[in-house]
Design an enzyme around this catalytic site. Sequence first.
Site, mmCIF file in Angstrom:
data_model
loop_
_atom_site.group_PDB
_atom_site.id
_atom_site.type_symbol
_atom_site.label_atom_id
_atom_site.label_comp_id
_atom_site.label_asym_id
_atom_site.label_seq_id
_atom_site.Cartn_x
_atom_site.Cartn_y
_atom_site.Cartn_z
ATOM 1 N N GLU A 17 -17.681 -4.428 33.457
ATOM 2 C CA GLU A 17 -16.680 -3.457 33.029
ATOM 3 C C GLU A 17 -17.329 -2.193 32.458
ATOM 4 O O GLU A 17 -16.873 -1.083 32.706
ATOM 5 C CB GLU A 17 -15.725 -4.075 32.009
ATOM 6 C CG GLU A 17 -14.537 -3.189 31.711
ATOM 7 C CD GLU A 17 -13.291 -3.957 31.312
ATOM 8 O OE1 GLU A 17 -12.329 -3.293 30.890
ATOM 9 O OE2 GLU A 17 -13.264 -5.191 31.432
ATOM 10 N N THR A 61 -13.725 -3.730 16.328
ATOM 11 C CA THR A 61 -14.905 -4.214 15.617
ATOM 12 C C THR A 61 -15.941 -4.782 16.579
ATOM 13 O O THR A 61 -17.121 -4.881 16.232
ATOM 14 C CB THR A 61 -14.520 -5.310 14.607
ATOM 15 O OG1 THR A 61 -13.712 -6.289 15.272
ATOM 16 C CG2 THR A 61 -13.741 -4.728 13.438
ATOM 17 N N ASP A 62 -15.526 -5.150 17.795
ATOM 18 C CA ASP A 62 -16.445 -5.880 18.671
ATOM 19 C C ASP A 62 -17.622 -5.016 19.120
ATOM 20 O O ASP A 62 -18.747 -5.491 19.195
ATOM 21 C CB ASP A 62 -15.725 -6.517 19.864
ATOM 22 C CG ASP A 62 -14.955 -5.540 20.726
ATOM 23 O OD1 ASP A 62 -14.718 -4.392 20.299
ATOM 24 O OD2 ASP A 62 -14.580 -5.932 21.853
ATOM 25 N N ALA A 122 -0.881 -3.894 28.989
ATOM 26 C CA ALA A 122 -0.185 -4.277 27.764
ATOM 27 C C ALA A 122 -1.135 -4.571 26.610
ATOM 28 O O ALA A 122 -0.714 -5.018 25.551
ATOM 29 C CB ALA A 122 0.693 -5.497 28.025
ATOM 30 N N SER A 160 -5.586 -7.882 27.918
ATOM 31 C CA SER A 160 -6.823 -8.200 28.640
ATOM 32 C C SER A 160 -6.600 -8.719 30.051
ATOM 33 O O SER A 160 -7.230 -9.685 30.486
ATOM 34 C CB SER A 160 -7.690 -9.195 27.843
ATOM 35 O OG SER A 160 -8.046 -8.645 26.609
ATOM 36 N N ASP A 220 -12.888 -9.444 24.732
ATOM 37 C CA ASP A 220 -11.889 -9.858 25.715
ATOM 38 C C ASP A 220 -12.430 -10.914 26.673
ATOM 39 O O ASP A 220 -11.790 -11.934 26.938
ATOM 40 C CB ASP A 220 -11.386 -8.647 26.501
ATOM 41 C CG ASP A 220 -10.668 -7.639 25.627
ATOM 42 O OD1 ASP A 220 -10.391 -7.952 24.452
ATOM 43 O OD2 ASP A 220 -10.390 -6.529 26.117
#
Length: 385
Positions: free
Chosen positions: A160, A35-36, A123, A126, A172
Site C-alpha cells: 500500500e 498513532t500507528d 467508510a 479498512s 489495518d
Amino acid sequence: MGAEQVRDGFVELYGTQPDGVWAAPGRVNLIGEHTDYNDGFVMPFALPHTAVAAVSRRTDGVLRLHSADLDAGVAELRLDELTPESDKAWTAYPAGVVWALREAGHPVTGADVHLASTVPSGAGLSSSAALEVVVALALNDLFELGLQGWQLARLCQRAENVYVGAPTGIMDQTASACCEAGHALFLDTRDLSQKQIPLDLAAEGLRLLVVDTQVTHAHSGGEYGKRRAGCEKGAALLGVDALRDIAYADLDAALARLGDEDEVRRLVRHVVTEDRRVEQVVALLESGGDTRAVGPVLTAGHASLRDDFRVSCPELDLVVDTALAHGALGARMTGGGFGGSAIVLAEATDVEALTKAVGEAFTAAGLKAPRVFEAVPSAGARRLI
C-alpha cells in the site's frame, strides 16, 4: 457473499475449480488513531464484514484479477511488468501484494483471483487492507511461503505504501491478519508485539455501533500525507525517532520546545495523548471493571482528532454530538478521517433510540441517511475452503 458463491463465481469465470477460498476482515479501531505511523499503540478489532477470494496458482507469470463487486471484466497483468504507482484502479491493491512478495524474494509465479467483499468501501473500515490480506494469505498458502500473520501484514503495508502510494501505517493490515473473535488487539506498532484483550460488550448489556456517514475518504489524498509529514517533523524537532518516544508526563515540556510551530504542536499533542488513551482503555478492560468507563475516553479521542489533528468533518461531528446528546456513553470518529465512520458505545436498551436520532439529524441537515450496524469482534484472516 459466502465462500461457496465466490467459489462458484470463480468456476464460471475461469472454467475450473479454485485451489481454495480465503477470507480477511475489515476492522474498526476502538481507540488509537494516527498513532500507528508514529510507532505508537492501537486497539482495533476485526469486523464480521470480509473480503473473500477464490484463488488458483499459476506458473506462467500471469496475474488475473476479477471483482464481483464491479462491472468490469478480468484484468490480466504480467508479474514482470508490475511497477509501483503505475495502477490507479482497484487492481493496485492485490497486484501490489504480489509485487511486494516477489520483491521480498518469495517465489510467486502467478495466480487467478476472483474477489467479493462486504466491507464498506471508503467508510474507514479498512476495505483495502482486507483486500490485500486475503490475497496475501491465499498466496502464502498456495506457494507454501510459511509467513506468519504479522509478516503478511508488513508486506501488505509495503504494497500500500510503495505500490499504491498511500502512506498508511501497519494497523489495518495487522488487524485483518491477526485479530481473534471476541477480542480487541492491543498492538505496539514499533515492535509489532500483540496482546488479545477480551471484549464482550453484549455480556455487559452494551453495544458498539458503527455509523457509516457514507462520506468517502481517500488515504492516498494529500491531507493524510500532510499529517504524517507533520508528525515526522515534530519528532525531528524534538530529537526523537518517533512521537511514541515522548512520554505523556513530558508532553507540556515538549510542546513548549516547539516554539511557534503551532500546527506541529497540535499534531504532537494528539499523538501523545492518544497513546495515553489506548493505555487507559487497555487498563480498564483488563481490570474487569465497568467497561462503561471506556466511553469518556472515546469521546476525548474524538475531540483531539477534531481540534488538534483536524481530520474530522461535519458529518462525523454530527454523529458524535447527536449520539452523546441522546445518551451514548461515548463516541468518536474511527479511521483516517475526512469522512468514513464513527463509533458509538451505548447501552443495548438505547440503541434503537440512538439510531433513530442520528438518522433524523442527518435528514434535518439534508444529508444522505447513514448506515448503522453493530460492531462485533470477529475472527481475522483464515482459509474457508
